[in-house]
Design an enzyme around this catalytic site. Structure first.
Site, short mmCIF file in Angstrom:
data_model
loop_
_atom_site.label_atom_id
_atom_site.label_comp_id
_atom_site.label_asym_id
_atom_site.label_seq_id
_atom_site.Cartn_x
_atom_site.Cartn_y
_atom_site.Cartn_z
N ASP A 107 1.37 -1.33 -0.07
CA ASP A 107 -0.18 0.02 0.11
C ASP A 107 1.13 1.00 -0.02
O ASP A 107 0.30 2.19 -0.18
CB ASP A 107 -1.41 0.62 1.53
CG ASP A 107 -0.21 -0.31 2.76
OD1 ASP A 107 0.65 -0.16 2.75
OD2 ASP A 107 -1.06 -0.23 3.45
N SER A 108 1.88 1.04 0.29
CA SER A 108 3.12 2.32 0.09
C SER A 108 2.77 2.40 -1.49
O SER A 108 3.32 3.69 -2.14
CB SER A 108 4.05 1.87 0.20
OG SER A 108 4.59 0.46 -0.50
N ASP A 118 -0.85 -6.17 -0.26
CA ASP A 118 -1.63 -5.57 0.84
C ASP A 118 -2.80 -5.47 1.22
O ASP A 118 -3.70 -4.30 -0.27
CB ASP A 118 -0.87 -4.60 1.02
CG ASP A 118 0.14 -3.76 2.50
OD1 ASP A 118 0.54 -4.43 2.85
OD2 ASP A 118 1.24 -3.26 2.09
N LYS A 131 -1.39 -9.40 2.63
CA LYS A 131 -0.54 -9.26 4.01
C LYS A 131 -1.49 -7.55 4.63
O LYS A 131 -2.35 -6.43 4.05
CB LYS A 131 1.08 -8.05 3.60
CG LYS A 131 1.36 -7.73 5.00
CD LYS A 131 2.41 -7.40 4.62
CE LYS A 131 3.14 -6.35 4.31
NZ LYS A 131 2.19 -4.47 5.01
N GLU A 139 -1.65 -5.48 8.65
CA GLU A 139 -1.16 -5.04 9.67
C GLU A 139 -2.15 -5.07 10.76
O GLU A 139 -3.44 -5.15 10.56
CB GLU A 139 -1.45 -3.51 9.29
CG GLU A 139 -0.34 -3.07 7.69
CD GLU A 139 -0.05 -2.00 8.44
OE1 GLU A 139 -0.49 -1.09 9.31
OE2 GLU A 139 0.49 -0.93 7.32
N GLU A 159 8.75 -4.03 11.38
CA GLU A 159 8.82 -2.77 10.21
C GLU A 159 9.78 -2.47 11.29
O GLU A 159 8.74 -1.49 12.51
CB GLU A 159 7.60 -2.55 9.63
CG GLU A 159 8.10 -1.04 8.68
CD GLU A 159 7.48 -0.32 8.36
OE1 GLU A 159 7.33 0.55 7.70
OE2 GLU A 159 6.16 -0.82 7.45
#
Length: 265
Positions: A41-42, A80, A110, A112, A179
């Site tokens: 999502d970066s 993401d 993925k 978070e 991270e």
């Protein structure tokens, strides 16, 4: 590469991951020999021009995951799940996770967060969708953290992160991204899990490493995280190439003789 092979690499061979957001760089990354590609999502702050990851939408992520799959048909691709695509309900999380496999060709997703999402992760995994976890600095929660801060510094924080990692492992994740976790804590977590850890800014002792492709290639001259290494200066290389083109056109040096079509050819 598949989930089982990925897991089997723990403690044997460093796992190499990179992000990619389009077909061209996906092809480059895969040909270079990375073990897995993350469509992060970066995308939001590295491609779409936003200041952080929060604006990335499901449609953004689906579209770019599709592009990455087209560029690297044989790659192991992890997508993401963007902000608010899994936080609202487990039903919505399963539905959105499934879209990445069904519509975009991802191999896994993925997400978070820690034990709070254990039930959601269990449901996604039981639906046949592999899940990678993400602990430490979780950029989607940057407003809660109050900035991009290093995690796991004290004993209490280290113990908490280990407990969260074990909860994710129990929920069924096949790997966890750590991270911006201090090296000692990341090492301790890695040694206490049976699944691989992938570090980004978390020191030398994780089972693998991941970087954002833009950081590695030097595509943002004004920013480089401490934990990243710039292997090229693609921004400057590209800038010089475009400047040369502008100069050639303005000075009647382009098109060249070999670039034109002539009658009778």
């Amino acid at each position: 590469m598949n989930v089982n092979k990925f897991k089997s690499m723990k403690g044997k061979k460093p796992i190499v991951m990179l992000t990619a957001y389009d077909s061209v760089f996906a092809s480059i990354v895969h040909q270079a020999g990375v073990d897995a590609i993350l469509v992060g999502d970066s995308l939001a702050n590295n491609v779409l021009g936003y200041s952080d990851t929060l604006p990335a939408t499901m449609e953004d992520m689906i579209r770019h995951t599709q592009a990455v799959r087209r560029g690297a048909p044989e790659a192991f691709i992890i997508a993401d799940m963007p902000f608010l695509s899994y936080q609202c309900s487990s039903d919505e999380a399963v539905r959105n996770a499934g879209r990445f496999l069904k519509e975009a060709g991802a191999n896994a997703v993925k997400l978070e967060g820690g034990s709070f999402f254990s039930t959601t992760i269990e449901r996604i995994v039981k639906s046949g969708i592999p899940v990678m976890g993400h602990l430490g600095l979780t950029p989607q929660s940057v407003n809660v953290f109050g900035g991009y801060k290093v995690q796991g510094k004290g004993d209490k924080s280290a113990k908490y992160l280990l407990e969260e990692a074990k909860a994710l492992e129990e929920a069924g994740v096949f790997s966890i991204v750590l991270e911006m976790v201090v090296e000692e804590t990341a090492k301790m977590i890695t040694e206490n899990l049976s699944i691989p850890t992938i570090g980004i800014g978390s020191g030398r002792f994780c089972d693998g490493q991941i970087l954002v492709i833009n950081d590695l290639l030097g595509m943002n001259p004004s920013f480089l995280p401490k934990f990243a290494k710039r292997y090229s200066n693609l921004f400057q290389i590209s800038l010089e190439a475009v400047k040369n083109y502008v100069s050639d056109v303005q000075n009647h040096r382009f098109p060249f003789e070999e670039n034109v079509f002539k009658a009778g050819e």
